[in-house]
Design a protein around this motif. Sequence first.
Motif, PDB file in Angstrom:
ATOM      1  N   ASP A   4       0.832  -1.209   0.000  1.00 15.25           N
ATOM      2  CA  ASP A   4       0.000   0.000   0.000  1.00 15.25           C
ATOM      3  C   ASP A   4       0.866   1.259   0.000  1.00 15.25           C
ATOM      4  OD1 ASP A   4      -2.631  -0.883  -0.179  1.00 15.25           O
ATOM      5  OD2 ASP A   4      -2.806  -1.228   1.976  1.00 15.25           O
ATOM      6  N   ALA A   5       1.909   1.254   0.816  1.00 21.54           N
ATOM      7  CA  ALA A   5       2.790   2.426   0.888  1.00 21.54           C
ATOM      8  C   ALA A   5       3.508   2.652  -0.441  1.00 21.54           C
ATOM      9  CB  ALA A   5       3.804   2.242   2.018  1.00 21.54           C
ATOM     10  N   MET A   6       3.958   1.559  -1.059  1.00 19.24           N
ATOM     11  CA  MET A   6       4.650   1.670  -2.343  1.00 19.24           C
ATOM     12  C   MET A   6       3.695   2.159  -3.430  1.00 19.24           C
ATOM     13  SD  MET A   6       6.923  -1.338  -4.083  1.00 19.24           S
ATOM     14  CE  MET A   6       7.569  -1.224  -5.763  1.00 19.24           C
ATOM     15  N   ALA A   7       2.472   1.643  -3.428  1.00 20.58           N
ATOM     16  CA  ALA A   7       1.465   2.081  -4.400  1.00 20.58           C
ATOM     17  C   ALA A   7       1.107   3.550  -4.188  1.00 20.58           C
ATOM     18  CB  ALA A   7       0.221   1.207  -4.293  1.00 20.58           C
ATOM     19  N   ASP A   8       1.001   3.977  -2.924  1.00 17.32           N
ATOM     20  CA  ASP A   8       0.718   5.384  -2.630  1.00 17.32           C
ATOM     21  C   ASP A   8       1.824   6.281  -3.194  1.00 17.32           C
ATOM     22  OD1 ASP A   8      -1.598   4.720  -1.301  1.00 17.32           O
ATOM     23  OD2 ASP A   8      -0.717   4.873   0.711  1.00 17.32           O
ATOM     24  N   MET A   9       3.047   5.832  -3.071  1.00 18.46           N
ATOM     25  CA  MET A   9       4.181   6.609  -3.569  1.00 18.46           C
ATOM     26  C   MET A   9       4.104   6.759  -5.092  1.00 18.46           C
ATOM     27  SD  MET A   9       8.247   5.743  -3.140  1.00 18.46           S
ATOM     28  CE  MET A   9       8.109   4.241  -4.136  1.00 18.46           C
ATOM     29  N   PHE A  10       3.840   5.651  -5.792  1.00 16.49           N
ATOM     30  CA  PHE A  10       3.719   5.702  -7.246  1.00 16.49           C
ATOM     31  C   PHE A  10       2.544   6.580  -7.672  1.00 16.49           C
ATOM     32  CE2 PHE A  10       5.812   1.275  -7.819  1.00 16.49           C
ATOM     33  CZ  PHE A  10       7.065   1.852  -7.815  1.00 16.49           C
ATOM     34  N   THR A  11       1.427   6.444  -6.966  1.00 10.65           N
ATOM     35  CA  THR A  11       0.235   7.212  -7.304  1.00 10.65           C
ATOM     36  C   THR A  11       0.488   8.711  -7.166  1.00 10.65           C
ATOM     37  OG1 THR A  11      -1.267   5.429  -6.652  1.00 10.65           O
ATOM     38  CG2 THR A  11      -2.163   7.659  -6.677  1.00 10.65           C
ATOM     39  N   ALA A  12       1.125   9.107  -6.078  1.00 15.32           N
ATOM     40  CA  ALA A  12       1.421  10.521  -5.864  1.00 15.32           C
ATOM     41  C   ALA A  12       2.360  11.045  -6.950  1.00 15.32           C
ATOM     42  CB  ALA A  12       2.040  10.722  -4.483  1.00 15.32           C
ATOM     43  N   TYR A  13       3.334  10.237  -7.318  1.00 15.02           N
ATOM     44  CA  TYR A  13       4.306  10.639  -8.330  1.00 15.02           C
ATOM     45  C   TYR A  13       3.641  10.836  -9.688  1.00 15.02           C
ATOM     46  CZ  TYR A  13       8.396  10.095 -11.433  1.00 15.02           C
ATOM     47  OH  TYR A  13       9.355  10.254 -12.398  1.00 15.02           O
ATOM     48  N   LEU A  14       2.851   9.858 -10.115  1.00 14.40           N
ATOM     49  CA  LEU A  14       2.205   9.961 -11.424  1.00 14.40           C
ATOM     50  C   LEU A  14       1.140  11.049 -11.445  1.00 14.40           C
ATOM     51  CD1 LEU A  14       1.885   6.247 -12.622  1.00 14.40           C
ATOM     52  CD2 LEU A  14       3.737   7.889 -12.958  1.00 14.40           C
ATOM     53  N   THR A  15       0.444  11.233 -10.333  1.00 12.08           N
ATOM     54  CA  THR A  15      -0.566  12.295 -10.261  1.00 12.08           C
ATOM     55  C   THR A  15       0.077  13.664 -10.409  1.00 12.08           C
ATOM     56  OG1 THR A  15      -2.012  10.948  -8.850  1.00 12.08           O
ATOM     57  CG2 THR A  15      -2.360  13.331  -8.828  1.00 12.08           C
ATOM     58  N   ARG A  16       1.220  13.839  -9.764  1.00 11.97           N
ATOM     59  CA  ARG A  16       1.938  15.109  -9.871  1.00 11.97           C
ATOM     60  C   ARG A  16       2.391  15.347 -11.316  1.00 11.97           C
ATOM     61  NH1 ARG A  16       7.383  14.833  -7.357  1.00 11.97           N
ATOM     62  NH2 ARG A  16       8.015  14.531  -9.532  1.00 11.97           N
ATOM     63  N   LEU A  17       2.902  14.300 -11.963  1.00 12.75           N
ATOM     64  CA  LEU A  17       3.353  14.446 -13.356  1.00 12.75           C
ATOM     65  C   LEU A  17       2.174  14.771 -14.271  1.00 12.75           C
ATOM     66  CD1 LEU A  17       5.918  11.511 -13.754  1.00 12.75           C
ATOM     67  CD2 LEU A  17       6.395  13.932 -13.398  1.00 12.75           C
ATOM     68  N   ALA A  18       1.041  14.119 -14.021  1.00 13.94           N
ATOM     69  CA  ALA A  18      -0.130  14.359 -14.870  1.00 13.94           C
ATOM     70  C   ALA A  18      -0.626  15.797 -14.742  1.00 13.94           C
ATOM     71  CB  ALA A  18      -1.246  13.381 -14.495  1.00 13.94           C
TER      72      ALA A  18
END
Length: 215
Positions: A194-208
């Motif tokens: 969950d923590a790793m997925a949260d990290m990826f989600t935040a990263y891609l959301t910021r890029l988008a």
Amino acid sequence: MTGRHAPRISVRKQPSQARSAGLVAAILDAAVHVLAEEGAARFTTARVAERAGVSIGSLYQYFPNKAAILFRLQTDEWRETTGMLRDILEDGGHPPLQRLRRLVHAFIRSECAEASVRMALSDAAPLYRDAPEAAGVRQAADCIIARFMREALPDVPDATRDLAGELIATTFGAVGREFSQTPRTDAQITAYADAMADMFTAYLTRLAKGTEPRP
């Protein structure tokens, strides 16, 4: 000064009959056990043949050396991972970030379930990682990730999107190996994924959103 030649890692021949296929399956099954119990440093064709209950000559009919056996095991693992990537990341019935979260959980669990073999294969990688055959197998997974990143970040510059895909792929490999070295409970695996997925989600959301990273 001449460079060192890479060992031959292609199988000598493909099993054409059920009996031959059974022999190869027995060799590979024995190889998994030897690798898990002995590690890459003590992995030998003689130990595999003994564990499989076959002669060393029978083993050499199909595998010219231990590198060929290890590469076959690694190829099977890569193909399994590639199949998991394809099944999850190309599932158009779910949003991209949801698919990525599912992949993180599936990947971390698979790493922990087969940690001893996966770590031993990683240790053995210098035997075959630079061979042309290895590059071809890995390319399929890279293509799946690239297609997913184009879908998840359609309006992001190519260079940024490529970097993001490379970062995610590298993180999967490095973090999965590190985390799986220690036995984990189901709750620990879930929390970590969950923590790793949260990290990826935040990263891609910021890029988008086109947000620049902080200095």
